[in-house]
Design a protein around this motif. Structure first.
Motif, PDB file in Angstrom:
ATOM      1  N   ASN A 136       0.840  -1.193   0.000  1.00 28.71           N
ATOM      2  CA  ASN A 136       0.000   0.000   0.000  1.00 28.71           C
ATOM      3  C   ASN A 136       0.882   1.253   0.000  1.00 28.71           C
ATOM      4  O   ASN A 136       2.109   1.159  -0.099  1.00 28.71           O
ATOM      5  CB  ASN A 136      -0.987  -0.016   1.166  1.00 28.71           C
ATOM      6  CG  ASN A 136      -0.296   0.060   2.531  1.00 28.71           C
ATOM      7  OD1 ASN A 136       0.908   0.317   2.627  1.00 28.71           O
ATOM      8  ND2 ASN A 136      -1.054  -0.159   3.576  1.00 28.71           N
ATOM      9  N   ALA A 137       0.262   2.420   0.141  1.00 26.28           N
ATOM     10  CA  ALA A 137       1.018   3.675   0.034  1.00 26.28           C
ATOM     11  C   ALA A 137       2.110   3.769   1.093  1.00 26.28           C
ATOM     12  O   ALA A 137       3.222   4.236   0.814  1.00 26.28           O
ATOM     13  CB  ALA A 137       0.061   4.860   0.141  1.00 26.28           C
ATOM     14  N   VAL A 138       1.810   3.314   2.305  1.00 27.69           N
ATOM     15  CA  VAL A 138       2.812   3.376   3.371  1.00 27.69           C
ATOM     16  C   VAL A 138       3.958   2.410   3.077  1.00 27.69           C
ATOM     17  O   VAL A 138       5.142   2.736   3.268  1.00 27.69           O
ATOM     18  CB  VAL A 138       2.183   3.069   4.743  1.00 27.69           C
ATOM     19  CG1 VAL A 138       3.248   3.083   5.833  1.00 27.69           C
ATOM     20  CG2 VAL A 138       1.092   4.070   5.067  1.00 27.69           C
ATOM     21  N   GLY A 139       3.626   1.214   2.590  1.00 23.16           N
ATOM     22  CA  GLY A 139       4.655   0.247   2.245  1.00 23.16           C
ATOM     23  C   GLY A 139       5.590   0.755   1.168  1.00 23.16           C
ATOM     24  O   GLY A 139       6.821   0.587   1.245  1.00 23.16           O
ATOM     25  N   LYS A 140       5.037   1.402   0.151  1.00 28.86           N
ATOM     26  CA  LYS A 140       5.871   1.978  -0.909  1.00 28.86           C
ATOM     27  C   LYS A 140       6.729   3.118  -0.372  1.00 28.86           C
ATOM     28  O   LYS A 140       7.880   3.295  -0.785  1.00 28.86           O
ATOM     29  CB  LYS A 140       4.982   2.475  -2.043  1.00 28.86           C
ATOM     30  CG  LYS A 140       4.304   1.348  -2.821  1.00 28.86           C
ATOM     31  CD  LYS A 140       3.379   1.895  -3.893  1.00 28.86           C
ATOM     32  CE  LYS A 140       2.695   0.747  -4.646  1.00 28.86           C
ATOM     33  NZ  LYS A 140       1.732   1.248  -5.653  1.00 28.86           N
ATOM     34  N   PHE A 141       6.166   3.872   0.557  1.00 30.71           N
ATOM     35  CA  PHE A 141       6.914   4.962   1.187  1.00 30.71           C
ATOM     36  C   PHE A 141       8.127   4.415   1.943  1.00 30.71           C
ATOM     37  O   PHE A 141       9.239   4.945   1.842  1.00 30.71           O
ATOM     38  CB  PHE A 141       5.982   5.711   2.141  1.00 30.71           C
ATOM     39  CG  PHE A 141       6.531   6.991   2.680  1.00 30.71           C
ATOM     40  CD1 PHE A 141       6.580   8.137   1.901  1.00 30.71           C
ATOM     41  CD2 PHE A 141       6.996   7.074   3.990  1.00 30.71           C
ATOM     42  CE1 PHE A 141       7.075   9.339   2.404  1.00 30.71           C
ATOM     43  CE2 PHE A 141       7.492   8.259   4.505  1.00 30.71           C
ATOM     44  CZ  PHE A 141       7.536   9.400   3.709  1.00 30.71           C
ATOM     45  N   ILE A 142       7.931   3.312   2.670  1.00 25.55           N
ATOM     46  CA  ILE A 142       9.037   2.692   3.411  1.00 25.55           C
ATOM     47  C   ILE A 142      10.080   2.141   2.446  1.00 25.55           C
ATOM     48  O   ILE A 142      11.293   2.277   2.674  1.00 25.55           O
ATOM     49  CB  ILE A 142       8.508   1.582   4.338  1.00 25.55           C
ATOM     50  CG1 ILE A 142       7.707   2.203   5.488  1.00 25.55           C
ATOM     51  CG2 ILE A 142       9.648   0.731   4.884  1.00 25.55           C
ATOM     52  CD1 ILE A 142       7.040   1.185   6.394  1.00 25.55           C
ATOM     53  N   ALA A 143       9.641   1.522   1.334  1.00 26.38           N
ATOM     54  CA  ALA A 143      10.587   1.018   0.337  1.00 26.38           C
ATOM     55  C   ALA A 143      11.430   2.159  -0.211  1.00 26.38           C
ATOM     56  O   ALA A 143      12.647   2.015  -0.429  1.00 26.38           O
ATOM     57  CB  ALA A 143       9.834   0.315  -0.793  1.00 26.38           C
ATOM     58  N   GLY A 144      10.813   3.311  -0.407  1.00 22.95           N
ATOM     59  CA  GLY A 144      11.547   4.479  -0.894  1.00 22.95           C
ATOM     60  C   GLY A 144      12.571   4.972   0.103  1.00 22.95           C
ATOM     61  O   GLY A 144      13.668   5.404  -0.279  1.00 22.95           O
ATOM     62  N   ILE A 145      12.218   4.906   1.398  1.00 28.11           N
ATOM     63  CA  ILE A 145      13.177   5.299   2.445  1.00 28.11           C
ATOM     64  C   ILE A 145      14.410   4.410   2.375  1.00 28.11           C
ATOM     65  O   ILE A 145      15.549   4.880   2.467  1.00 28.11           O
ATOM     66  CB  ILE A 145      12.527   5.200   3.837  1.00 28.11           C
ATOM     67  CG1 ILE A 145      11.446   6.273   4.005  1.00 28.11           C
ATOM     68  CG2 ILE A 145      13.588   5.349   4.938  1.00 28.11           C
ATOM     69  CD1 ILE A 145      10.648   6.134   5.290  1.00 28.11           C
ATOM     70  N   GLY A 146      14.188   3.110   2.218  1.00 27.35           N
ATOM     71  CA  GLY A 146      15.305   2.167   2.150  1.00 27.35           C
ATOM     72  C   GLY A 146      16.250   2.481   1.006  1.00 27.35           C
ATOM     73  O   GLY A 146      17.481   2.442   1.170  1.00 27.35           O
ATOM     74  N   GLU A 147      15.704   2.800  -0.140  1.00 26.36           N
ATOM     75  CA  GLU A 147      16.538   3.122  -1.295  1.00 26.36           C
ATOM     76  C   GLU A 147      17.285   4.441  -1.085  1.00 26.36           C
ATOM     77  O   GLU A 147      18.488   4.540  -1.348  1.00 26.36           O
ATOM     78  CB  GLU A 147      15.660   3.215  -2.546  1.00 26.36           C
ATOM     79  CG  GLU A 147      15.070   1.874  -2.978  1.00 26.36           C
ATOM     80  CD  GLU A 147      14.151   2.026  -4.172  1.00 26.36           C
ATOM     81  OE1 GLU A 147      14.302   3.017  -4.920  1.00 26.36           O
ATOM     82  OE2 GLU A 147      13.275   1.162  -4.360  1.00 26.36           O
ATOM     83  N   ALA A 148      16.570   5.451  -0.613  1.00 31.86           N
ATOM     84  CA  ALA A 148      17.167   6.781  -0.460  1.00 31.86           C
ATOM     85  C   ALA A 148      18.287   6.786   0.566  1.00 31.86           C
ATOM     86  O   ALA A 148      19.266   7.537   0.429  1.00 31.86           O
ATOM     87  CB  ALA A 148      16.091   7.785  -0.066  1.00 31.86           C
ATOM     88  N   ARG A 149      18.162   5.927   1.596  1.00 29.19           N
ATOM     89  CA  ARG A 149      19.137   5.979   2.682  1.00 29.19           C
ATOM     90  C   ARG A 149      20.153   4.839   2.625  1.00 29.19           C
ATOM     91  O   ARG A 149      20.815   4.523   3.605  1.00 29.19           O
ATOM     92  CB  ARG A 149      18.401   6.036   4.023  1.00 29.19           C
ATOM     93  CG  ARG A 149      17.762   7.426   4.192  1.00 29.19           C
ATOM     94  CD  ARG A 149      16.709   7.504   5.239  1.00 29.19           C
ATOM     95  NE  ARG A 149      17.207   7.291   6.588  1.00 29.19           N
ATOM     96  CZ  ARG A 149      16.449   7.435   7.672  1.00 29.19           C
ATOM     97  NH1 ARG A 149      15.185   7.819   7.555  1.00 29.19           N
ATOM     98  NH2 ARG A 149      16.948   7.204   8.871  1.00 29.19           N
ATOM     99  N   THR A 150      20.294   4.253   1.442  1.00 27.68           N
ATOM    100  CA  THR A 150      21.414   3.347   1.151  1.00 27.68           C
ATOM    101  C   THR A 150      22.071   3.816  -0.143  1.00 27.68           C
ATOM    102  O   THR A 150      23.170   4.349  -0.139  1.00 27.68           O
ATOM    103  CB  THR A 150      20.944   1.880   1.004  1.00 27.68           C
ATOM    104  OG1 THR A 150      19.861   1.820   0.055  1.00 27.68           O
ATOM    105  CG2 THR A 150      20.494   1.306   2.335  1.00 27.68           C
ATOM    106  N   LEU A 151      21.343   3.659  -1.247  1.00 25.26           N
ATOM    107  CA  LEU A 151      21.877   4.069  -2.546  1.00 25.26           C
ATOM    108  C   LEU A 151      22.106   5.574  -2.601  1.00 25.26           C
ATOM    109  O   LEU A 151      23.005   6.046  -3.306  1.00 25.26           O
ATOM    110  CB  LEU A 151      20.912   3.643  -3.657  1.00 25.26           C
ATOM    111  CG  LEU A 151      20.560   2.145  -3.709  1.00 25.26           C
ATOM    112  CD1 LEU A 151      19.648   1.857  -4.882  1.00 25.26           C
ATOM    113  CD2 LEU A 151      21.825   1.286  -3.769  1.00 25.26           C
TER     114      LEU A 151
END
Length: 280
Positions: A136-151
């Motif tokens: 859902n929207a929150v899950g996609k938001f968390i996935a984006g956090i993971g990408e932004a704060r590693t890559l």
């Protein structure tokens, strides 16, 4: 609010560190597991607020609910024990050794990670209807956090690593101040207020917290984040952990110990006024 004087709460912090070094492995693990789980739930709560309202300050103001809850229940975060246990070593408490301190750190790390991972899996199930749908929207938001704060850090190479490390240092400067905050008062409202303030600062500033990240990044990977486990470890968790340790010890533990547990001399040869004795 039954305020506790600095010399007294620093002594309480040293006592707490000593107790944690000698705590049974079973108890240390259970307390760390529950701390990791509760903090992960609080992070999920705050991220949900941020995504649904678009107001990060609201999430930051409410995130400390979880932190306050876990410390009032007597549970332990790694970011707290890495500050408290070295104080007992520095104070030369009998039987406190480097090996004992490191043993406690390892047990608490494993407990925090297990608790945070448990909630990461549970929340991924919630956000994807048991992996039957896209997040859902929150899950996609968390996935984006993971990408932004590693890559996102990796993109800048050494400068990105330095930025990550400094953000981790500043995080545990605030978080460990919150841990000490629980000792500033003998009343529940006083403890909560003292904990709430620095935790709000850390969360709103998006500083890097090793235990919160134990929830965010596994969650992101479970919900399709485009980064690897190795990216998570190298470009977040390991530098964050080291930065948390350095920041907490340098800016909180050592500073409080140096001026309140090992107080310098004042006006040699002169009698101190009552006010000055109180300040001591």
């Amino acid at each position: 609010m039954a305020y506790v004087a600095p010399a007294d709460f620093v002594r309480k912090a040293i006592d707490a560190g000593e107790a944690k070094v000698f705590m049974a492995t079973k108890d240390a693990f259970i307390r760390a597991y529950m701390a990791g789980a509760i903090l992960a739930l609080a992070a999920a709560f705050a991220v949900t607020i941020n995504q649904s309202t678009g107001q990060p300050l609201v999430g930051a103001l409410l995130f400390p609910v979880g932190f306050s809850m876990l410390y009032l229940l007597g549970y332990d975060l790694l970011t707290g024990v890495v500050v408290l246990t070295p104080l007992a070593l520095l104070d030369r408490r009998p039987g406190v050794t480097v090996g004992g301190v490191l043993r406690n750190w390892v047990v608490v790390f494993l407990g925090n990670f297990a608790g945070a991972l448990t909630v990461a899996v549970m929340m991924a199930i919630v956000f994807t209807f048991g992996f039957a749908t896209e997040p859902n929207a929150v899950g996609k938001f968390i996935a984006g956090i993971g990408e932004a704060r590693t890559l996102g850090y990796e993109k800048y190479g050494a400068s990105g690593m330095l930025t990550l490390f400094v953000r981790a240092m500043m995080c545990n400067w605030m978080v460990s101040t919150g841990v000490i905050g629980a000792m500033l008062s003998t009343s529940v409202p006083g403890k909560v207020i003292a904990m709430w303030m620095p935790i709000t600062v850390f969360f709103f500033m998006t500083f890097e917290h090793s235990v919160v990240n134990m929830f965010l990044f596994p969650s992101a990977l479970l919900m399709g984040g485009h980064f690897s486990v190795l990216d998570y470890l190298i470009w977040n968790e390991i530098p964050t952990l080291v930065g948390n340790i350095v920041g907490g010890i340098a800016f909180t533990g050592l500073m409080l110990y140096a001026t309140h547990a090992r107080t310098g001399a004042s006006r040699k040869g002169e009698a101190l006024s009552p006010a000055m004795r109180a300040a001591e």
